[in-house]
Structures are given as C-alpha cells and as structure tokens.
Design a protein around this motif. Structure first.
Motif, PDB file in Angstrom:
ATOM      1  N   MET A 145      30.662  36.067  50.210  1.00 18.86           N
ATOM      2  CA  MET A 145      29.345  36.545  49.824  1.00 18.86           C
ATOM      3  C   MET A 145      29.156  36.362  48.323  1.00 18.86           C
ATOM      4  O   MET A 145      30.111  36.410  47.559  1.00 18.86           O
ATOM      5  CB  MET A 145      29.167  38.013  50.170  1.00 18.86           C
ATOM      6  CG  MET A 145      29.206  38.317  51.640  1.00 18.86           C
ATOM      7  SD  MET A 145      28.459  39.917  52.015  1.00 18.86           S
ATOM      8  CE  MET A 145      26.741  39.492  51.850  1.00 18.86           C
ATOM      9  N   THR A 146      27.896  36.229  47.945  1.00 16.97           N
ATOM     10  CA  THR A 146      27.546  36.134  46.533  1.00 16.97           C
ATOM     11  C   THR A 146      26.831  37.411  46.098  1.00 16.97           C
ATOM     12  O   THR A 146      26.317  38.157  46.950  1.00 16.97           O
ATOM     13  CB  THR A 146      26.605  34.949  46.287  1.00 16.97           C
ATOM     14  OG1 THR A 146      25.353  35.209  46.932  1.00 16.97           O
ATOM     15  CG2 THR A 146      27.203  33.640  46.797  1.00 16.97           C
TER      16      THR A 146
ATOM     17  N   SER B 181      32.499  39.144  42.615  1.00 19.16           N
ATOM     18  CA  SER B 181      32.800  37.943  43.389  1.00 19.16           C
ATOM     19  C   SER B 181      33.958  38.220  44.338  1.00 19.16           C
ATOM     20  O   SER B 181      34.590  39.273  44.269  1.00 19.16           O
ATOM     21  CB  SER B 181      33.168  36.788  42.456  1.00 19.16           C
ATOM     22  OG  SER B 181      34.335  37.103  41.726  1.00 19.16           O
ATOM     23  N   GLU B 182      34.214  37.260  45.202  1.00 21.67           N
ATOM     24  CA  GLU B 182      35.346  37.306  46.135  1.00 21.67           C
ATOM     25  C   GLU B 182      35.420  38.593  46.946  1.00 21.67           C
ATOM     26  O   GLU B 182      36.479  39.172  47.139  1.00 21.67           O
ATOM     27  CB  GLU B 182      36.651  37.063  45.374  1.00 21.67           C
ATOM     28  CG  GLU B 182      36.690  35.707  44.710  1.00 21.67           C
ATOM     29  CD  GLU B 182      37.989  35.453  43.955  1.00 21.67           C
ATOM     30  OE1 GLU B 182      38.990  36.154  44.213  1.00 21.67           O
ATOM     31  OE2 GLU B 182      37.988  34.559  43.110  1.00 21.67           O
ATOM     32  N   GLY B 183      34.266  39.063  47.408  1.00 25.52           N
ATOM     33  CA  GLY B 183      34.227  40.236  48.272  1.00 25.52           C
ATOM     34  C   GLY B 183      34.234  41.567  47.563  1.00 25.52           C
ATOM     35  O   GLY B 183      34.140  42.609  48.186  1.00 25.52           O
TER      36      GLY B 183
ATOM     37  N   ALA C 115      34.693  45.292  49.096  1.00 20.16           N
ATOM     38  CA  ALA C 115      34.541  46.497  48.289  1.00 20.16           C
ATOM     39  C   ALA C 115      33.207  46.465  47.552  1.00 20.16           C
ATOM     40  O   ALA C 115      32.824  45.437  47.006  1.00 20.16           O
ATOM     41  CB  ALA C 115      35.674  46.611  47.290  1.00 20.16           C
ATOM     42  N   LEU C 116      32.525  47.596  47.553  1.00 17.62           N
ATOM     43  CA  LEU C 116      31.255  47.717  46.851  1.00 17.62           C
ATOM     44  C   LEU C 116      31.266  49.015  46.056  1.00 17.62           C
ATOM     45  O   LEU C 116      31.303  50.105  46.617  1.00 17.62           O
ATOM     46  CB  LEU C 116      30.080  47.719  47.831  1.00 17.62           C
ATOM     47  CG  LEU C 116      28.688  47.834  47.215  1.00 17.62           C
ATOM     48  CD1 LEU C 116      28.399  46.650  46.311  1.00 17.62           C
ATOM     49  CD2 LEU C 116      27.636  47.945  48.312  1.00 17.62           C
ATOM     50  N   SER C 117      31.264  48.881  44.748  1.00 18.54           N
ATOM     51  CA  SER C 117      31.153  50.019  43.854  1.00 18.54           C
ATOM     52  C   SER C 117      29.655  50.237  43.605  1.00 18.54           C
ATOM     53  O   SER C 117      28.933  49.285  43.297  1.00 18.54           O
ATOM     54  CB  SER C 117      31.879  49.710  42.541  1.00 18.54           C
ATOM     55  OG  SER C 117      31.663  50.735  41.613  1.00 18.54           O
TER      56      SER C 117
END
Length: 80
Positions: A1-2, A24-26, A64-66
């Motif tokens: 994903m971007t 980047s990179e997930g 991971a999403l912060s």
C-alpha cells in the motif's frame, strides 16, 4: 500500500475528514482532522479511523497505522 491509498480509504470512510498519511512498507502514520470526532474519546476516534482500513489490516496489506486525531478546533489550537 501507498500513503495515498491509505489516505483515500480514510477519506472514503470519513468523508468530511482532512487526512495526511506518511510511511511505507505497510507501516503508516495518519493525521486525521474531522468534525465527527467532536465529543468522542480518543479510543472511539481511533476506532472510527481503524474501521475505514479494517479490510486492509485483516488482509495484511496494512501492517501498522499510527493515528493522530483532531477536531478542526483542536487542530487550530495545535497549529498556533
């Protein structure tokens, strides 16, 4: 994903939101400003954002999403 793909997912789920995403990179960081956060706890706000990307988290495309969330008023205060 971007970052742009993550941004689009969040904007689709929270149409009034102003969203910026880096990473980047997930692994990404999102700042989300929305009137929908007014009166909501920090946990509820994060749940609202996570719901917009849940399919990607479940599939492993997004690892991971912060998340940082603000109402427009809070964002104005932090910008000062």
């Amino acid at each position: 994903m971007t970052p742009d793909q993550v941004k689009t997912l969040i904007e689709t789920g929270l149409p009034d939101a102003q969203v910026s995403v880096t990473g980047s990179e997930g692994h990404f960081e999102a700042q989300v400003i929305s009137e929908a956060f007014a009166g909501q706890s920090r946990i509820k706000r994060h749940q609202m954002v996570n719901a917009t990307v849940m399919n990607e988290i479940t599939s492993g495309a997004l690892h991971a999403l912060s998340i940082r969330t603000f109402t427009p008023e809070e964002a104005d205060t932090n910008a000062s």
